[in-house]
Write a protein that holds these residues in place. Sequence first.
Motif, short mmCIF file in Angstrom:
data_model
loop_
_atom_site.label_atom_id
_atom_site.label_comp_id
_atom_site.label_asym_id
_atom_site.label_seq_id
_atom_site.Cartn_x
_atom_site.Cartn_y
_atom_site.Cartn_z
N GLU A 163 0.83 -1.21 0.00
CA GLU A 163 0.00 0.00 0.00
C GLU A 163 0.87 1.26 0.00
OE1 GLU A 163 -3.50 2.16 2.70
OE2 GLU A 163 -2.67 0.21 3.27
N ARG A 164 1.93 1.24 0.81
CA ARG A 164 2.82 2.40 0.87
C ARG A 164 3.52 2.61 -0.48
NH1 ARG A 164 4.89 1.06 5.18
NH2 ARG A 164 6.70 -0.11 4.43
N ALA A 165 3.97 1.51 -1.10
CA ALA A 165 4.68 1.62 -2.37
C ALA A 165 3.75 2.12 -3.48
CB ALA A 165 5.28 0.27 -2.76
N THR A 166 2.53 1.59 -3.52
CA THR A 166 1.62 2.01 -4.59
C THR A 166 1.16 3.45 -4.39
OG1 THR A 166 -0.17 0.97 -3.33
CG2 THR A 166 0.80 -0.30 -5.11
N ASP A 167 0.98 3.88 -3.14
CA ASP A 167 0.60 5.27 -2.89
C ASP A 167 1.69 6.23 -3.36
OD1 ASP A 167 -1.84 4.58 -1.89
OD2 ASP A 167 -1.29 4.75 0.22
#
Length: 813
Positions: free
Chosen positions: A446-450
């Motif tokens: 989630e952090r990477a895609t955000d």
Amino acid sequence: MSRRPLPYSFPAGVLALALLALPASASAEPADVQRLRELASLVEVQSAASSPSASKMTRYFMAELLTRTKEIAAQNGLPASIGLDGGGFAKQLKARIEGPVQKALAMPRAERRTELYKLLADITQQEEAHNQLALWLNTDPMSTYAKGATAAAEAERVAALEAERTRDAEARGDRPLTTAERIAEARLQVLESARADQAVLAERLNERFRRTLSVAQADGDLRLLPHEAVLVDDRGGPGTRNGIADAGEWVTVSLPIVNAGRTPWFSSSAYVRTDSDCLWTGASSELELPELAAGGKASVDLRFYLSEQCADRTRVSFNVEVRDTQRTVSRPLNLGFGVLVSNVGLGNLRDTRIDRDEPGFSEVSSGANMLAPNDELEVSAGFVTGRPGALQALQAWGWSADVRPALQKRTFTLGTPMLPASSSVGSAFDPHDDVDVRVVDEKALERATDQTAKKRGWDSAADAGGVAVVETVVSYAGPEGEWAPAAKARVQPTAPPAPSADATLSLLKKFVSVEAREVAPEAGALASATSTFDARIDEEAFRLAWSRATAVPEPDAPDPSDPKIEVSTPAFSVPVAYTFRHYLWFGVPWEPQLESEPEPEPWLEPESEPESESESEPESEPESEPEVQKPAAKPARELYPMMVAAGLELGGSAVEGDATLGIQAAAASIVEPYLFGEFAYGKRARYHLRGAYSLGADSALADADHSAAAGYAGLGGGYAVPLGAFEVEPLGLVGVRLVNIEGEFTEGAGAVGLLSIFVEPGLTVRWYLKPRVSLFWAIDYRLEVGHAMGGGLTSRILDNSGVKLLLGGGTHF
């Protein structure tokens, strides 16, 4: 990614004129040659124009490069969500083309035409389209991964040869090198010299190209010299710089010409033409030749494009028409030559499989692949080309930067050839290894895609994802007889049978001699000295004769000039390599965070506003929004995001005053807390509007109690630089500040007003908690000049400087 329709298209009138200018036979030409001829006609017009149009050239070149890029995307099944029809990709193409076009059109006419044709050759290459697609998809340029696979394979081959040489050296001891050993030595030297000396490799490529040329000499003094032809360049397709004229490539060749007569040629010109439908050359204009004395040489430089539709192993023909004011009065001299064209096809992945280590059989992938948290994948793909007879295939994998942060592990073995497989057409290969991939956990994903969504401007779930790049290097044998005559190794003579006992005895007798010697009598004996005989053997000579009699004889060295003799020397040919690039799309789980119902965007047409109100009623169909409304809204959100921020401002400043009428000067320190608001507009380059106001701030001015009300407004700009989840923005503001102070002062009582102008450079660090929510810290340094009046002070000039700290948060939409 922006998806605004590309605003650069062929003007209908100019396109119609270009089509009318084509010869009648153009209808039989492939589509890529037709487009190239249209662009070439525009180049000719703009080269001769007194006021050339850079915008027109840019539009046409952009449209051609866009067409080729979209063809590659369609062949690989990439989704429309990558946004090649959008304004963002148009901006990228414009940045690639606009500068070179303007530079070329600023040149004198002769140089202008040459430079425009050079740019034309650059933007009509498949390699350039791949590189533009790679830049847009945030991955590495063409052939990046293939070079790693080739280097790994070469390292393994050299290591194997060195190991073989070491074993042979240990086995043979002091024996001379055999033919096989000399071949191994020579091959190793060839590999080493090819790596160390690029000139050697260039000459080999020239020799390879020369073997594809054919010349039809005409009656006359001039002769073409194909055995001295120089391949200047061959690039654009899978066979870039492999020494072969491949379909889909631009080929540049320098063809020598010699005056074989007794009279000189001077004031000569050459015209190169072709009647082959599958190629195009822009060299139909005059090519001036230097003066050619008897035996003199010159070169005809020719650049031509081979269509992707050229049939494999066909010969395209050219005619060099030479005219000279003295030698060709009645008719020109025509020299013909041909080039053998290779077309191994586009090459395709076969049986692409994605195995999630779940029980059951891995089905062939359909291309719609999602990366889920903690996924463990094994991705593999075979390969097939359109031509049979491939020697081997190497494969390499890479990943775009959009999905790379989501992958914890990416392993693949380089340098090992793929496994041959059966195929009804062409050459087929199965994978020798699969790509082992592990996806990060849910929070990390989630952090990477955000973070990636913020950088790339994703607006919908269809945007979220990236590509796996597959590059396959397929090798074929070179032209027949390359580097050396076609050869088969002669049968190595076998060792003779062991000599018989009689033969051994006969050989031994040659080295045996009998010598007499006297033996002294023992002490006290009555007999006199006697004679005896000893047998002596020349052991060294006998061993040498024995080794020669039992050794394996070396084969006689054949005469290479004798056509009846099969030459046993190796053909040091470097296989003809082709590099194919393919893309596999992988989606990642991501949804945009819509905080409120979207309002009508300012870029929509006025008549569309009533429609948007009526369309807002059916809330039950959100899936229709991405197809209808979002494509129109995406460019503005990507290029011009807005930000609203609020927070607390703490500042300390040193104020020094100088009274103009001899009244006592005063110095004080003021600490002013403010609540402030800010509005910013822009994606990277931003415009800032900032304001603040405070009321009832108690402090001390010249040892007197007072209360102050103050406010300011500032306008400025900055440039944001993303650093992972953070963003650093240097910025500057210019503003006006107004302060009203009431209280007791040294010279009377009353109110003092301060009106000042300030300049405020600073640095802001923003931390994105979510794609559209952030916290930030800012440090600003203020330089201020103001004018104070009132409270018994007729006039007072203030110089103010100090450091401020801003704390706040904001939202983006």
